[in-house]
Design a protein around this motif. Structure first.
Motif, PDB file in Angstrom:
ATOM      1  N   HIS A  13       0.786  -1.228   0.000  1.00 44.39           N
ATOM      2  CA  HIS A  13       0.000   0.000   0.000  1.00 44.39           C
ATOM      3  C   HIS A  13       0.821   1.281   0.000  1.00 44.39           C
ATOM      4  N   ASP A  14       2.114   1.187   0.237  1.00 43.32           N
ATOM      5  CA  ASP A  14       2.930   2.390   0.125  1.00 43.32           C
ATOM      6  C   ASP A  14       3.093   2.828  -1.330  1.00 43.32           C
ATOM      7  N   ARG A  15       2.819   1.932  -2.252  1.00 40.22           N
ATOM      8  CA  ARG A  15       2.803   2.289  -3.677  1.00 40.22           C
ATOM      9  C   ARG A  15       1.778   1.395  -4.379  1.00 40.22           C
ATOM     10  N   VAL A  16       0.522   1.813  -4.273  1.00 37.10           N
ATOM     11  CA  VAL A  16      -0.568   1.072  -4.920  1.00 37.10           C
ATOM     12  C   VAL A  16      -0.337   1.107  -6.426  1.00 37.10           C
ATOM     13  N   TRP A  17      -0.602  -0.014  -7.084  1.00 35.89           N
ATOM     14  CA  TRP A  17      -0.385  -0.116  -8.524  1.00 35.89           C
ATOM     15  C   TRP A  17      -1.206   0.929  -9.285  1.00 35.89           C
ATOM     16  N   ASP A  18      -0.607   1.486 -10.330  1.00 41.39           N
ATOM     17  CA  ASP A  18      -1.284   2.484 -11.156  1.00 41.39           C
ATOM     18  C   ASP A  18      -2.595   1.951 -11.736  1.00 41.39           C
ATOM     19  N   GLY A  19      -2.616   0.690 -12.139  1.00 42.37           N
ATOM     20  CA  GLY A  19      -3.826   0.104 -12.711  1.00 42.37           C
ATOM     21  C   GLY A  19      -4.969   0.040 -11.718  1.00 42.37           C
ATOM     22  N   THR A  90      -7.048  -5.340 -10.612  1.00 41.48           N
ATOM     23  CA  THR A  90      -7.528  -5.245  -9.229  1.00 41.48           C
ATOM     24  C   THR A  90      -7.604  -6.623  -8.593  1.00 41.48           C
ATOM     25  N   ARG A  91      -8.048  -7.602  -9.355  1.00 41.02           N
ATOM     26  CA  ARG A  91      -8.113  -8.971  -8.804  1.00 41.02           C
ATOM     27  C   ARG A  91      -6.717  -9.506  -8.446  1.00 41.02           C
ATOM     28  N   GLU A  92      -5.735  -9.209  -9.279  1.00 39.59           N
ATOM     29  CA  GLU A  92      -4.357  -9.617  -8.960  1.00 39.59           C
ATOM     30  C   GLU A  92      -3.894  -8.927  -7.682  1.00 39.59           C
ATOM     31  N   TRP A  93      -4.245  -7.648  -7.558  1.00 41.23           N
ATOM     32  CA  TRP A  93      -3.907  -6.874  -6.360  1.00 41.23           C
ATOM     33  C   TRP A  93      -4.543  -7.515  -5.129  1.00 41.23           C
ATOM     34  N   ARG A 149      -1.912  10.066  -6.578  1.00 39.19           N
ATOM     35  CA  ARG A 149      -1.204   9.843  -5.321  1.00 39.19           C
ATOM     36  C   ARG A 149      -1.137  11.135  -4.510  1.00 39.19           C
ATOM     37  N   ASP A 150      -1.225  10.990  -3.201  1.00 37.62           N
ATOM     38  CA  ASP A 150      -1.122  12.130  -2.302  1.00 37.62           C
ATOM     39  C   ASP A 150       0.350  12.535  -2.214  1.00 37.62           C
ATOM     40  N   ARG A 159      10.580  -1.076   6.201  1.00 38.67           N
ATOM     41  CA  ARG A 159      11.784  -1.280   5.388  1.00 38.67           C
ATOM     42  C   ARG A 159      11.806  -0.394   4.152  1.00 38.67           C
ATOM     43  N   SER A 160      10.830   0.521   4.036  1.00 42.25           N
ATOM     44  CA  SER A 160      10.702   1.393   2.856  1.00 42.25           C
ATOM     45  C   SER A 160      10.581   0.587   1.564  1.00 42.25           C
ATOM     46  N   SER A 161       9.969  -0.578   1.663  1.00 40.02           N
ATOM     47  CA  SER A 161       9.814  -1.469   0.528  1.00 40.02           C
ATOM     48  C   SER A 161       8.460  -1.242  -0.137  1.00 40.02           C
ATOM     49  N   THR A 162       8.417  -1.340  -1.452  1.00 41.87           N
ATOM     50  CA  THR A 162       7.152  -1.232  -2.193  1.00 41.87           C
ATOM     51  C   THR A 162       7.102  -2.360  -3.220  1.00 41.87           C
ATOM     52  N   THR A 163       5.977  -2.480  -3.908  1.00 41.65           N
ATOM     53  CA  THR A 163       5.813  -3.515  -4.926  1.00 41.65           C
ATOM     54  C   THR A 163       5.693  -2.864  -6.293  1.00 41.65           C
ATOM     55  N   THR A 164       5.780  -3.686  -7.322  1.00 44.43           N
ATOM     56  CA  THR A 164       5.664  -3.233  -8.700  1.00 44.43           C
ATOM     57  C   THR A 164       4.482  -3.917  -9.336  1.00 44.43           C
ATOM     58  N   GLU A 165       3.731  -3.167 -10.114  1.00 39.22           N
ATOM     59  CA  GLU A 165       2.559  -3.710 -10.796  1.00 39.22           C
ATOM     60  C   GLU A 165       2.995  -4.643 -11.914  1.00 39.22           C
ATOM     61  N   PRO A 166       2.378  -5.837 -11.983  1.00 40.02           N
ATOM     62  CA  PRO A 166       2.738  -6.764 -13.057  1.00 40.02           C
ATOM     63  C   PRO A 166       2.085  -6.346 -14.368  1.00 40.02           C
ATOM     64  N   SER A 167       2.616  -6.820 -15.465  1.00 39.53           N
ATOM     65  CA  SER A 167       1.981  -6.604 -16.764  1.00 39.53           C
ATOM     66  C   SER A 167       0.931  -7.686 -16.950  1.00 39.53           C
ATOM     67  N   ILE A 168      -0.320  -7.262 -17.156  1.00 37.47           N
ATOM     68  CA  ILE A 168      -1.421  -8.219 -17.342  1.00 37.47           C
ATOM     69  C   ILE A 168      -2.022  -8.007 -18.708  1.00 37.47           C
TER      70      ILE A 168
END
Length: 168
Positions: A13-19, A90-93, A149-150, A159-168
């Motif tokens: 949630h620190d970097r919600v996927w753009d999609g 969204t379902r992948e999320w 994004r705010d 840990r200041s870790s975020t995720t990356t949106e996959p290509s679907i």
């Protein structure tokens, strides 16, 4: 929120996927916020749905009864929620978020002898427990930004870790 999944959940949630953000925007969701109470592990989500403004703008020049407006608003809201639930990104999320959460008991009420489907699998119901609004002591928002994004958001993952949106 499962205590042991706090890091993973904030990483997501620190970097919600753009999609996901795009789908929420297209479905008229604004100001989506999740609050967390550490002691109980309870999360509370809040969002504003602005689809009714579209309806009001379309009907200002026509005569529409209150009941018809309410029915149209309900139908628009349900259509927007369906669009979110059917969105593949969204379902992948949700597949990543679901293991982090422990929904309230209303999700587990079985209607058949088989396992109830999760939201990411097309399951229906209240994953988040519905709450009754008892008071609103604020002013209505008058403008909305196109920003997804705010800019003042402070990431919460330790840990200041975020995720990356996959290509679907």
């Amino acid at each position: 929120l499962k205590k042991e999944m706090f890091d993973r959940y904030t990483e997501l949630h620190d970097r919600v996927w753009d999609g996901v953000l795009e789908r929420m925007y297209l479905s008229n969701i604004r100001n989506f916020t999740i609050y967390y109470h550490e002691e109980t592990g309870t999360m509370f989500q809040h969002f504003e749905w602005v689809g009714h403004w579209q309806l009001q703008n379309e009907t200002t020049t026509t005569t529409t009864t209150t009941t018809t407006m309410e029915q149209q608003e309900k139908a628009l809201f349900e259509a927007d929620m369906r669009a979110i639930a059917q969105d593949p990104i969204t379902r992948e999320w949700w597949k990543l978020c679901e293991p982090c959460q422990e929904p309230f008991s209303q999700w587990y009420k079985e209607t058949t002898t088989s396992r109830r489907l999760l939201p990411s699998e097309g399951g229906q119901g209240d994953w988040w427990a519905p709450l009754q609004c008892l008071n609103h002591c604020g002013h209505w928002a008058t403008t909305y930004t196109k920003e997804r994004r705010d800019p003042d958001f402070i990431p919460q993952n330790p840990r200041s870790s975020t995720t990356t949106e996959p290509s679907i």
